[in-house]
Design an enzyme around this catalytic site. Structure first.
Site, short mmCIF file in Angstrom:
data_model
loop_
_atom_site.label_atom_id
_atom_site.label_comp_id
_atom_site.label_asym_id
_atom_site.label_seq_id
_atom_site.Cartn_x
_atom_site.Cartn_y
_atom_site.Cartn_z
N PRO A 78 0.83 -1.21 0.00
CA PRO A 78 0.00 0.00 0.00
C PRO A 78 0.86 1.26 0.00
O PRO A 78 1.76 1.41 0.83
CB PRO A 78 -0.79 -0.12 1.31
CG PRO A 78 0.08 -0.96 2.20
CD PRO A 78 0.78 -1.91 1.29
N THR A 79 0.62 2.14 -0.95
CA THR A 79 1.27 3.44 -1.00
C THR A 79 0.23 4.50 -1.33
O THR A 79 -0.77 4.22 -1.99
CB THR A 79 2.40 3.48 -2.04
OG1 THR A 79 1.91 2.95 -3.29
CG2 THR A 79 3.60 2.65 -1.60
N GLN A 128 -5.55 -1.88 2.86
CA GLN A 128 -4.78 -1.40 4.00
C GLN A 128 -5.62 -0.45 4.83
O GLN A 128 -6.30 0.44 4.30
CB GLN A 128 -3.51 -0.69 3.52
CG GLN A 128 -2.65 -0.10 4.63
CD GLN A 128 -3.05 1.31 5.02
OE1 GLN A 128 -3.53 2.07 4.18
NE2 GLN A 128 -2.87 1.66 6.28
N HIS A 255 8.20 0.89 7.20
CA HIS A 255 7.54 1.95 6.44
C HIS A 255 8.49 2.56 5.41
O HIS A 255 8.36 3.72 5.03
CB HIS A 255 7.03 3.05 7.40
CG HIS A 255 5.59 3.39 7.18
ND1 HIS A 255 4.56 2.79 7.87
CD2 HIS A 255 4.99 4.26 6.34
CE1 HIS A 255 3.40 3.29 7.48
NE2 HIS A 255 3.63 4.18 6.54
N ARG A 258 10.05 5.86 6.40
CA ARG A 258 9.25 7.08 6.46
C ARG A 258 8.76 7.42 7.86
O ARG A 258 8.27 8.52 8.10
CB ARG A 258 8.04 6.97 5.52
CG ARG A 258 8.42 6.93 4.06
CD ARG A 258 7.23 6.64 3.17
NE ARG A 258 6.23 7.69 3.15
CZ ARG A 258 6.32 8.82 2.46
NH1 ARG A 258 7.41 9.07 1.75
NH2 ARG A 258 5.34 9.70 2.46
N ASP A 286 8.42 -6.04 3.52
CA ASP A 286 8.63 -4.97 2.54
C ASP A 286 9.77 -4.09 3.04
O ASP A 286 10.45 -4.42 3.99
CB ASP A 286 7.34 -4.17 2.29
CG ASP A 286 6.89 -3.30 3.46
OD1 ASP A 286 7.72 -2.95 4.34
OD2 ASP A 286 5.70 -2.93 3.50
N GLY A 288 12.61 -1.51 0.93
CA GLY A 288 13.93 -1.50 0.30
C GLY A 288 14.15 -2.49 -0.81
O GLY A 288 15.26 -2.58 -1.35
N PHE A 289 13.13 -3.24 -1.22
CA PHE A 289 13.31 -4.26 -2.26
C PHE A 289 13.34 -3.61 -3.64
O PHE A 289 12.39 -2.95 -4.05
CB PHE A 289 12.19 -5.30 -2.18
CG PHE A 289 12.31 -6.20 -0.99
CD1 PHE A 289 12.93 -7.44 -1.12
CD2 PHE A 289 11.87 -5.80 0.26
CE1 PHE A 289 13.08 -8.28 -0.02
CE2 PHE A 289 12.01 -6.63 1.37
CZ PHE A 289 12.61 -7.86 1.23
#
EC number: 1.1.3.15
Length: 368
Positions: A78-79, A128, A255, A258, A286, A288-289
Site C-alpha cells: 500500500p502506498t 490497507q 515503512h 518514512r 517490505d 527496500g526491495f
C-alpha cells in the site's frame, strides 16, 4: 524514453519528471534518512551460495497467499496517492497487478475509491487500514472493502504518529485540487491546515487514533470476517503478541524509512521474526526491495513473500499502467534468473542454505 533495464532507473527518471514536491513526498524519508539507506545496503551484506548441476530448464515461481494463487512471490504494497504520479492513479496500478497475476494492496490514503479500484477489473486485492478516531468510519471502510471483494485487511500498526519528513515541511506539501484522499470524500478537506508546511500530514495525523493498542485488534475482528495481516512489525516480541491476538499473518515493515529513523533494515530482522512465527502464520516483508536478488534473499531467510512500494510509484509516474507492468516483469525476470543460477526450480526449493549472512561469516571466522 531510454530503455529501462531495472526498477531503480524509474526513480531517476521520475526525479526529473515529477514536480519536486511530489517526488520528495514519494522518495524522501524521515529525518536523517539512515533507515532508507540501510534498507538497501543490508542486502549487499547477504551473499549467495548456489547449488550447481541442477536441471533448471523449467522455473515455477507461483505460490499461494491466504489460499489465493499468484504467479510470483512479489506483490504490491500500500502506498498513498497514486494520482500524484499519474492521472489514472490506483486504477492503472490495479490493472498492472492483475495482468501480472499478483496481489495489490490498496492504501486507505488512496486517490481512487475502494469501489473504483474494484471496477478496474479482476484481481486479488487487499485493503490497507489505519485506525481512525471515528470507529464508524473504520467500520464503513471495512464494509465497503468486503462488499467490493477485497480478500484481506492489512492493518498498519507502526504509524500512530507520522514520521517527521523534513522535505514535506520545506516544500509545504499540499494536495493539488485534482487529487484528493478518497476516504475523506464528503468531509471538509478545507480543514487541511496549510500553515505548518505539511498540511496533508497534519490533517491525516489528526484523524489517526493514537490510543490504538493490541486490544483493539480484537474489536477489529468483531467487525470483519476477513483475515487481518498486521503490518509494521520487526521484532520477535511483537510477532508473538500479534499471533496471540489472532493475526492471520505478519508483514514486516519499517515503512520504507518514512516513520522512525534509525530502525534496522527489515531484511536484517527477518530471521528473528520467522523463528518466532514458527510456521503458525505467514511472514511477509517490505522496505527496500529493488531487485529480484533481494526477493530471493528474503525467501531464503524465511519470508513467505515480498511487497514492493516505491518501484510501483516511480514506474507509474513514467509510463502509467505499462510502467508498472514493466517494473513487475523486470523483478520477476530477475528472480527467475536468480533461482535458476542458484539451482532452484520452485519457490519451495529456496532454502536458508542458499544464502550467507554477515552473522554466518562471523560465526565461521570465530571457529577458525
Amino acid at each position: 524514453m531510454a530503455l529501462v533495464t531495472n526498477v531503480c532507473e524509474y526513480e531517476e527518471l521520475a526525479k526529473h519528471k515529477l514536480p519536486k514536491m511530489v517526488y520528495d513526498f514519494y522518495a524522501v524519508d524521515a529525518e536523517d534518512q539512515w533507515t532508507l539507506r540501510e534498507n538497501s545496503e543490508a542486502f549487499s551484506r547477504i551473499l549467495f551460495q548456489p547449488v550447481v548441476l541442477v536441471d533448471v530448464s523449467c522455473i515455477d515461481m507461483s505460490m499461494s497467499v491466504l489460499g489465493y494463487n499468484i504467479s510470483m512471490p512479489i506483490m504490491i504494497a500500500p502506498t498513498a496517492l497514486h494520482k500524484l504520479a499519474h492521472p489514472e492513479g490506483e486504477l492503472a496500478t490495479a490493472r498492472a497487478a492483475a495482468a501480472a497475476e499478483t496481489i495489490m494492496t490498496l492504501s486507505s490514503w488512496s486517490s481512487c475509491s475502494i469501489e473504483e479500484v474494484n471496477l478496474a477489473g479482476p484481481g486479488v486485492r487487499f485493503f490497507q487500514l489505519s485506525i481512525y478516531k471515528d470507529r464508524n468510519l473504520v467500520q464503513q471502510l471495512i464494509q465497503r472493502a468486503e462488499k467490493a471483494g477485497y480478500k484481506a485487511i492489512v492493518l498498519t500498526v507502526d504509524a500512530p504518529w507520522l514520521g517527521r519528513r523534513e522535505a514535506d515541511v520545506k516544500n509545504r506539501f499540499t494536495l493539488p485540487q485534482n487529487v484528493m484522499l478518497k476516504i475523506f470524500e464528503g468531509l471538509d478537506q478545507g480543514k487541511i491546515d496549510e500553515t505548518n508546511g505539511s498540511g496533508l500530514a497534519a490533517y491525516v495525523a489528526s484523524q489517526i487514533d493514537r490510543s490504538f493498542s493490541w486490544k483493539d485488534i480484537k474489536w477489529l475482528q468483531t467487525v470483519t470476517s476477513l483475515p487481518v495481516l498486521v503490518k509494521g512489525i520487526i521484532t520477535a516480541q511483537d510477532t508473538r503478541i500479534a499471533i496471540e491476538y489472532g493475526a492471520a499473518g505478519i508483514i514486516m515493515s519499517n515503512h520504507g524509512g518514512r516513520q522512525l529513523d534509525y530502525l534496522p533494515a527489515t531484511i536484517s530482522c527477518l530471521e528473528e521474526v520467522v523463528r518466532e512465527a514458527n510456521g503458525r502464520v505467514p511472514v511477509f516483508i517490505d522496505s527496500g526491495f529493488r531487485r529480484g536478488t533481494d526477493v530471493f534473499k528474503a525467501l531464503a531467510l524465511g519470508a513467505s513473500g515480498v511487497f514492493i512500494g516505491r518501484p510501483v510509484l516511480f514506474s507509474l509516474a513514467i509510463d502509467g499502467e505499462a510502467g508498472v507492468r514493466n517494473a513487475l516483469r523486470m523483478l520477476r525476470d530477475e528472480l527467475e534468473i536468480t533461482m535458476a543460477l542458484s539451482g532452484c526450480t520452485s519457490v519451495k526449493e529456496i532454502t536458508r542454505g542458499h544464502v550467507v549472512t554477515e552473522s554466518d561469516r562471523i560465526r565461521r571466522c570465530s571457529r577458525l
